[in-house]
Design a protein around this motif. Sequence first.
Motif, PDB file in Angstrom:
ATOM      1  N   GLN A  77       0.819  -1.208   0.000  1.00  0.00           N
ATOM      2  CA  GLN A  77       0.000   0.000   0.000  1.00  0.00           C
ATOM      3  C   GLN A  77       0.853   1.259   0.000  1.00  0.00           C
ATOM      4  O   GLN A  77       0.493   2.276  -0.572  1.00  0.00           O
ATOM      5  CB  GLN A  77      -0.927   0.003   1.218  1.00  0.00           C
ATOM      6  CG  GLN A  77      -1.982   1.100   1.181  1.00  0.00           C
ATOM      7  CD  GLN A  77      -3.006   0.958   2.294  1.00  0.00           C
ATOM      8  OE1 GLN A  77      -2.929   0.039   3.099  1.00  0.00           O
ATOM      9  NE2 GLN A  77      -3.973   1.865   2.342  1.00  0.00           N
ATOM     10  N   GLU A 112      -3.735   1.490  -8.375  1.00  0.00           N
ATOM     11  CA  GLU A 112      -4.541   2.676  -8.092  1.00  0.00           C
ATOM     12  C   GLU A 112      -4.655   2.881  -6.572  1.00  0.00           C
ATOM     13  O   GLU A 112      -4.991   1.950  -5.834  1.00  0.00           O
ATOM     14  CB  GLU A 112      -5.941   2.513  -8.678  1.00  0.00           C
ATOM     15  CG  GLU A 112      -6.791   3.767  -8.658  1.00  0.00           C
ATOM     16  CD  GLU A 112      -6.373   4.774  -9.723  1.00  0.00           C
ATOM     17  OE1 GLU A 112      -6.631   5.983  -9.507  1.00  0.00           O
ATOM     18  OE2 GLU A 112      -5.812   4.359 -10.760  1.00  0.00           O
ATOM     19  N   GLY A 113      -4.322   4.085  -6.121  1.00  0.00           N
ATOM     20  CA  GLY A 113      -4.436   4.404  -4.698  1.00  0.00           C
ATOM     21  C   GLY A 113      -3.188   4.158  -3.886  1.00  0.00           C
ATOM     22  O   GLY A 113      -3.146   4.490  -2.688  1.00  0.00           O
ATOM     23  N   ASP A 114      -2.135   3.596  -4.498  1.00  0.00           N
ATOM     24  CA  ASP A 114      -0.880   3.378  -3.764  1.00  0.00           C
ATOM     25  C   ASP A 114      -0.253   4.717  -3.360  1.00  0.00           C
ATOM     26  O   ASP A 114      -0.499   5.750  -3.986  1.00  0.00           O
ATOM     27  CB  ASP A 114       0.130   2.609  -4.626  1.00  0.00           C
ATOM     28  CG  ASP A 114      -0.143   1.114  -4.671  1.00  0.00           C
ATOM     29  OD1 ASP A 114      -1.153   0.677  -4.087  1.00  0.00           O
ATOM     30  OD2 ASP A 114       0.650   0.386  -5.297  1.00  0.00           O
ATOM     31  N   THR A 140      -0.156   8.273  -5.462  1.00  0.00           N
ATOM     32  CA  THR A 140       0.089   9.603  -4.902  1.00  0.00           C
ATOM     33  C   THR A 140       1.506   9.666  -4.365  1.00  0.00           C
ATOM     34  O   THR A 140       1.926   8.779  -3.617  1.00  0.00           O
ATOM     35  CB  THR A 140      -0.903   9.907  -3.762  1.00  0.00           C
ATOM     36  OG1 THR A 140      -2.247   9.841  -4.262  1.00  0.00           O
ATOM     37  CG2 THR A 140      -0.645  11.302  -3.187  1.00  0.00           C
ATOM     38  N   ALA A 177      -6.430  13.751  -2.280  1.00  0.00           N
ATOM     39  CA  ALA A 177      -5.450  12.661  -2.318  1.00  0.00           C
ATOM     40  C   ALA A 177      -4.366  12.876  -1.269  1.00  0.00           C
ATOM     41  O   ALA A 177      -3.892  11.924  -0.639  1.00  0.00           O
ATOM     42  CB  ALA A 177      -4.831  12.573  -3.708  1.00  0.00           C
ATOM     43  N   ARG A 180      -5.738  11.995   2.196  1.00  0.00           N
ATOM     44  CA  ARG A 180      -5.815  10.536   2.338  1.00  0.00           C
ATOM     45  C   ARG A 180      -4.433   9.947   2.581  1.00  0.00           C
ATOM     46  O   ARG A 180      -4.256   9.072   3.432  1.00  0.00           O
ATOM     47  CB  ARG A 180      -6.435   9.933   1.077  1.00  0.00           C
ATOM     48  CG  ARG A 180      -6.406   8.406   1.035  1.00  0.00           C
ATOM     49  CD  ARG A 180      -7.015   7.852  -0.250  1.00  0.00           C
ATOM     50  NE  ARG A 180      -6.825   6.414  -0.332  1.00  0.00           N
ATOM     51  CZ  ARG A 180      -5.738   5.825  -0.841  1.00  0.00           C
ATOM     52  NH1 ARG A 180      -4.742   6.571  -1.295  1.00  0.00           N
ATOM     53  NH2 ARG A 180      -5.643   4.506  -0.880  1.00  0.00           N
TER      54      ARG A 180
END
Length: 441
Positions: A77, A112-114, A140, A177, A180
């Motif tokens: 992650q 996606e989202g790492d 990000t 982003a 988060r």
Amino acid sequence: MRLSVIGCGYLGAVHAAAMASIGHDVVGIDVDENKIASLSTGEAPFFEPGLQEILAAGIASGRLQFTTDMAEAAGAQVHFVGVGTPQQKDGYAADLTYVNAAVDALLPHLSEGDIVAGKSTVPVGTAASLTPRVEAAGATLVWNPEFLREGFAVQDTIDPDRLVAGVPFHAGVATEAGARAAEILREVYHPSVAKGTPFIVTDLATAELVKVAANAFLATKISFINAMAEIAEVTGADVTTLADAIGHDARIGRRFLGAGIGFGGGCLPKDIRAFSARAEELGRGESVAFLREVDAINLRRRDRAVDLVVAAFGGSVFEKKVTVLGAAFKPHSDDIRDSPALDVAVRLRGLGADVTVTDPEAIENARRIHPQLHYVADRDDALRGADAVIVVTEWDEYRRQLDPAHAASLTRGRIIVDGRNCLDPAAWRAAGWEYYGMGRP
């Protein structure tokens, strides 16, 4: 949480092992096969107090693994990038080759989202240049600088004095982003956050500047007291008492006011030079022009240490046996990068002295770089028959555990040069030694 750590040198290996020790599932990735082979068996490839224990525990628990295959980063992650940023060979600027290569190699394995979290010390603006590539992969980019002290790196990673998260900002506030990403980093460092460690969320540029500004300040403080030592040496003042006196002022403090042969290592020298170079690129070179003098003062103290030894022999060290106590740039480390200790040893050798170097941890590293020096592992064996001794790394074996009378029973001469002002002059003089300090009468 599953984490990857790209780059398993000093920073990366410590970070990977420390993150596994607080419960994360960590994969460390590096292109150096020998380093990975060592780490995979639970053997630290360098000396750092406490690292061997948490490394072996992490491997045994199954929470920590090492590989040369970047594809193993997939599924993590958060991806920490902790590769080196050495000084360029043809200038002062930082070489970002390894940072760019690490990010480019990681991109195909991002989801996606790492979160890609830079930990390397980089010139301000580096994150801005990397952001488009990382965002194109759906991840990000954040910057999470390290503040490790060699010799205390494990402690500083597990229990830091502050955490900084540089995240994407827009109009003065974190983007969605960015917010988060900051929350995910809070989870990564949950034990520290839970106990109240300051967690500072800022923009990317500020986060990049935090590390280099901190190092520039520390380097300046060290060079300031060494500049005072230069004045003390021509006036008869004692820089150690001076440092004690001004250190009682809470606005100044006593730490980093130890006059001597100055700083070295893989961070402070290269970081202040890279900061100066980056300021020049930004058209603000005058803002940090003082760092050039900070660097110059630091290097002059090495000259002074050599001069003291030469002067003690009446002007020549030719064929004199000089024992150098220390090779690492600081105690509790085997790091010899830009080591003042080895610089002094090499200069004395160049002047014709018969130089013997000893150090509790750094001999093998030193031997690889400077094979022309003579190395002896045992302190007392290194002292035996010496005409003069110079203390250049303040290991406890030298500053606390070496009795002047015992040393005198081993050496031929009675000249001691205290390159770190860590000895008791009265005790050494009482034992018959000619004591020479840095900025001391």
